[in-house]
Design a protein around this motif. Structure first.
Motif, PDB file in Angstrom:
ATOM      1  N   ASN A 115      -2.507 -27.403  88.077  1.00  0.00           N
ATOM      2  CA  ASN A 115      -3.209 -27.483  89.344  1.00  0.00           C
ATOM      3  C   ASN A 115      -2.301 -28.137  90.366  1.00  0.00           C
ATOM      4  O   ASN A 115      -1.908 -29.281  90.213  1.00  0.00           O
ATOM      5  N   SER A 116      -1.956 -27.399  91.432  1.00  0.00           N
ATOM      6  CA  SER A 116      -0.947 -27.933  92.339  1.00  0.00           C
ATOM      7  C   SER A 116      -1.468 -29.090  93.168  1.00  0.00           C
ATOM      8  O   SER A 116      -0.707 -29.920  93.618  1.00  0.00           O
ATOM      9  N   ALA A 117      -2.802 -29.160  93.354  1.00  0.00           N
ATOM     10  CA  ALA A 117      -3.328 -30.307  94.081  1.00  0.00           C
ATOM     11  C   ALA A 117      -3.077 -31.573  93.277  1.00  0.00           C
ATOM     12  O   ALA A 117      -2.742 -32.627  93.804  1.00  0.00           O
ATOM     13  N   GLY A 118      -3.222 -31.459  91.924  1.00  0.00           N
ATOM     14  CA  GLY A 118      -2.918 -32.590  91.064  1.00  0.00           C
ATOM     15  C   GLY A 118      -1.444 -32.936  91.123  1.00  0.00           C
ATOM     16  O   GLY A 118      -1.063 -34.102  91.149  1.00  0.00           O
ATOM     17  N   ASN A 119      -0.596 -31.914  91.110  1.00  0.00           N
ATOM     18  CA  ASN A 119       0.834 -32.152  91.211  1.00  0.00           C
ATOM     19  C   ASN A 119       1.173 -32.859  92.520  1.00  0.00           C
ATOM     20  O   ASN A 119       2.031 -33.735  92.570  1.00  0.00           O
ATOM     21  N   ALA A 120       0.518 -32.436  93.602  1.00  0.00           N
ATOM     22  CA  ALA A 120       0.820 -33.007  94.904  1.00  0.00           C
ATOM     23  C   ALA A 120       0.533 -34.505  94.933  1.00  0.00           C
ATOM     24  O   ALA A 120       1.211 -35.260  95.613  1.00  0.00           O
ATOM     25  N   LYS A 121      -0.458 -34.938  94.145  1.00  0.00           N
ATOM     26  CA  LYS A 121      -0.793 -36.356  94.146  1.00  0.00           C
ATOM     27  C   LYS A 121       0.341 -37.210  93.594  1.00  0.00           C
ATOM     28  O   LYS A 121       0.423 -38.405  93.879  1.00  0.00           O
ATOM     29  N   THR A 122       1.204 -36.618  92.765  1.00  0.00           N
ATOM     30  CA  THR A 122       2.325 -37.383  92.223  1.00  0.00           C
ATOM     31  C   THR A 122       3.286 -37.794  93.323  1.00  0.00           C
ATOM     32  O   THR A 122       4.094 -38.702  93.125  1.00  0.00           O
ATOM     33  N   ALA A 123       3.224 -37.120  94.459  1.00  0.00           N
ATOM     34  CA  ALA A 123       4.125 -37.453  95.563  1.00  0.00           C
ATOM     35  C   ALA A 123       3.499 -38.444  96.541  1.00  0.00           C
ATOM     36  O   ALA A 123       4.118 -38.845  97.499  1.00  0.00           O
ATOM     37  N   GLU A 124       2.217 -38.815  96.309  1.00  0.00           N
ATOM     38  CA  GLU A 124       1.569 -39.748  97.215  1.00  0.00           C
ATOM     39  C   GLU A 124       2.280 -41.103  97.166  1.00  0.00           C
ATOM     40  O   GLU A 124       2.731 -41.558  96.118  1.00  0.00           O
ATOM     41  N   GLY A 125       2.349 -41.737  98.310  1.00  0.00           N
ATOM     42  CA  GLY A 125       3.026 -43.017  98.393  1.00  0.00           C
ATOM     43  C   GLY A 125       4.456 -42.885  98.860  1.00  0.00           C
ATOM     44  O   GLY A 125       4.997 -43.799  99.465  1.00  0.00           O
ATOM     45  N   LYS A 126       5.071 -41.749  98.582  1.00  0.00           N
ATOM     46  CA  LYS A 126       6.420 -41.487  99.069  1.00  0.00           C
ATOM     47  C   LYS A 126       6.338 -40.764 100.397  1.00  0.00           C
ATOM     48  O   LYS A 126       5.523 -39.873 100.587  1.00  0.00           O
ATOM     49  N   LYS A 127       7.189 -41.160 101.313  1.00  0.00           N
ATOM     50  CA  LYS A 127       7.265 -40.462 102.582  1.00  0.00           C
ATOM     51  C   LYS A 127       8.071 -39.180 102.396  1.00  0.00           C
ATOM     52  O   LYS A 127       9.215 -39.223 101.942  1.00  0.00           O
ATOM     53  N   VAL A 128       7.443 -38.057 102.705  1.00  0.00           N
ATOM     54  CA  VAL A 128       8.083 -36.761 102.514  1.00  0.00           C
ATOM     55  C   VAL A 128       8.007 -35.979 103.825  1.00  0.00           C
ATOM     56  O   VAL A 128       6.961 -35.941 104.482  1.00  0.00           O
ATOM     57  N   THR A 129       9.122 -35.394 104.215  1.00  0.00           N
ATOM     58  CA  THR A 129       9.161 -34.542 105.407  1.00  0.00           C
ATOM     59  C   THR A 129       9.449 -33.105 104.981  1.00  0.00           C
ATOM     60  O   THR A 129      10.401 -32.838 104.246  1.00  0.00           O
ATOM     61  N   ILE A 130       8.605 -32.189 105.449  1.00  0.00           N
ATOM     62  CA  ILE A 130       8.771 -30.763 105.158  1.00  0.00           C
ATOM     63  C   ILE A 130       9.086 -30.042 106.459  1.00  0.00           C
ATOM     64  O   ILE A 130       8.296 -30.080 107.409  1.00  0.00           O
ATOM     65  N   ARG A 131      10.253 -29.436 106.521  1.00  0.00           N
ATOM     66  CA  ARG A 131      10.612 -28.624 107.696  1.00  0.00           C
ATOM     67  C   ARG A 131       9.902 -27.275 107.587  1.00  0.00           C
ATOM     68  O   ARG A 131      10.009 -26.577 106.583  1.00  0.00           O
ATOM     69  N   PHE A 132       9.193 -26.910 108.642  1.00  0.00           N
ATOM     70  CA  PHE A 132       8.352 -25.713 108.635  1.00  0.00           C
ATOM     71  C   PHE A 132       8.708 -24.861 109.855  1.00  0.00           C
ATOM     72  O   PHE A 132       8.436 -25.242 110.989  1.00  0.00           O
TER      73      PHE A 132
END
Length: 461
Positions: free
Chosen positions: A50-67
């Protein structure tokens, strides 16, 4: 003069594209060598988590996505895409979405130049991987993420798109894109005009020819289409050629695998000449699709219209009320025995290989893309932005898209797909093809001579 100027411009664009592609290949070789000498190994693709679950592993880290996108604010898809992105940012406040906007075809130039400097955006929407758009070379250079395992195993994509659309999203056996928006070639007739002149709604190709001749005799310009580059007239060429040969054989011919100087092609061109030559606006070569609709369809100077599904909103509502959607008929004596329709993707979302290999970014990108390509997103794109979408099972309110567009979509949904013949042409071939076809529509070539000209463009054996 207009055609000469346009051809010169297209040749300049082709030359620029060739230079860019060469540079992409050169840089990709350098980066491949560097990676082999100590670069990071690729992160193995997730296997259906489940990618929503995977996404939670990145919580707390500042992440920038170029779109990167050409869905800008004043374009129908702009606000709809932004609405989904805004909700995503609320759900993941640690994520910054850095938008890089380019209007229209400027996005092509941006992505190609980004590829040269090895700084492809993390996520971007773009056209198909046809040679004319240049993304095929970028994919082959290794700068795009291979999404194959993810889209095959993630439940979010189960039964969401037809196989034909996944084929368009793939190159050399690898899936690089997730579909967003599709198109199909629809055909309308102004039934009010036909009724007035005692002409039945065409059911067969002979009916279509008869309607064309009668309309011309009554003082109409039968077909409200143009002959500019990527013209509506060339879409009729696609239908007639596919109907005579089958789409599979026609694609082989236009990709140089088979000679075009054969009797079947001459016969197809003969029927096309009878249908089009002399039955289109005199200024067809100078008109864009928008202009030909405004000048001939909305004024009811023409009664027959064939165009992409994206053009329906350009037709005045009072004219739409007089029109009906019909299927393009089978070609007499043709190899294709079942009615088909030209339909394919116009836009997909892609991911850079670097972003995909980033353990912090990948789960967030997966979640974002699933939101942007879901059935809920598809409903939004159709009802709010007036787009046609490839997602299956989207429940559309017909009152929000209009009766004519809804009827055309119903026809398209039930018919097998033909692939656009231009999709397999190289950029220089496409330029020559469109120029020669413009001359053909102007009556400068016989069908026999045109078959020779086409053969010279596509078949080199």
């Amino acid at each position: 003069m207009f055609r000469m100027d346009m051809d010169k411009q297209m040749k300049r664009e082709d030359n620029k594209l060739k230079k860019i592609v060469s540079m992409v290949i050169m840089f990709s070789m350098v980066f491949a060598i560097a990676a082999a000498c100590g670069g990071q190994s690729a992160v193995p693709p997730s296997k259906g988590e489940n990618s929503a679950g995977n996404a939670k592993t990145a919580e707390g880290k500042k992440v920038t996505i170029r779109f990167a996108t050409n869905y800008v604010a004043n374009q129908p898809m702009g606000p709809m895409q932004q609405q989904i992105i805004d909700q995503f940012k609320k759900d993941y406040p640690n994520v910054t979405i850095a938008m890089e906007e380019s209007a229209g075809n400027d996005l092509q130039t941006k992505i190609k130049m980004d590829a040269v400097s090895d700084r492809i955006p993390d996520v971007f929407n773009y056209w198909r991987m046809d040679p004319v758009f240049g993304l095929d070379s970028i994919a082959k250079s290794g700068q795009l993420a291979d999404l194959s395992d993810w889209v095959k195993t993630d439940p979010a994509f189960k039964d969401l798109f037809d196989d034909d659309f996944w084929k368009t999203a793939s190159l050399d056996g690898k899936t690089y894109g997730v579909p967003i928006v599709m198109y199909f070639m629809q055909m309308f007739v102004n039934k009010a005009i036909l009724d007035k002149e005692g002409i039945p709604v065409p059911q067969s190709f002979d009916d279509l020819l008869a309607a064309t001749k009668t309309l011309k005799a009554k003082g109409y310009v039968p077909w409200g289409i143009n002959t500019q580059a990527d013209s509506l007239a060339n879409r009729l060429y696609n239908y007639v050629m596919n109907g005579m040969l089958t789409n599979e054989r026609a694609l082989k011919m236009h990709s140089g695998q088979e000679s075009m100087n054969v009797p079947e092609v001459v016969k197809a061109l003969t029927l096309l000449k009878e249908l089009v030559v002399g039955n289109i606006p005199e200024d067809a070569v100078a008109l864009s699709t928008d202009a030909v609709i405004s000048k001939y369809i909305n004024t009811e100077k023409s009664a027959l219209f064939e165009s992409g599904s994206f053009s329906t909103p350009l037709i005045k509502q009072e004219i739409q009320d007089k029109m009906v959607a019909i299927e393009f008929p089978l070609i007499p004596g043709g190899a294709q025995k079942t009615k088909t329709i030209e339909k394919d993707l116009t836009n997909l979302y892609y991911v850079s290989a670097k972003a995909w290999n980033d353990t912090d970014k990948r789960p967030l990108i997966q979640e974002l893309l699933k939101r942007l390509t879901s059935r809920d997103a598809g409903k939004l794109y159709v009802e709010k932005a007036g787009q046609n979408v490839p997602m299956k099972g989207v429940q559309i309110d017909p009152t929000k898209v209009g009766r004519l567009a809804f009827d055309a979509q119903k026809i398209a949904a039930t018919m097998p797909a033909n692939k656009w013949l231009n999709a397999v042409m190289k950029p220089d071939q496409r330029t020559k093809f469109e120029s020669k076809m413009g001359a053909f529509y102007g009556g400068q070539y016989t069908p026999e001579k045109m078959a020779e000209e086409l053969n010279a463009i596509f078949y080199s054996k």
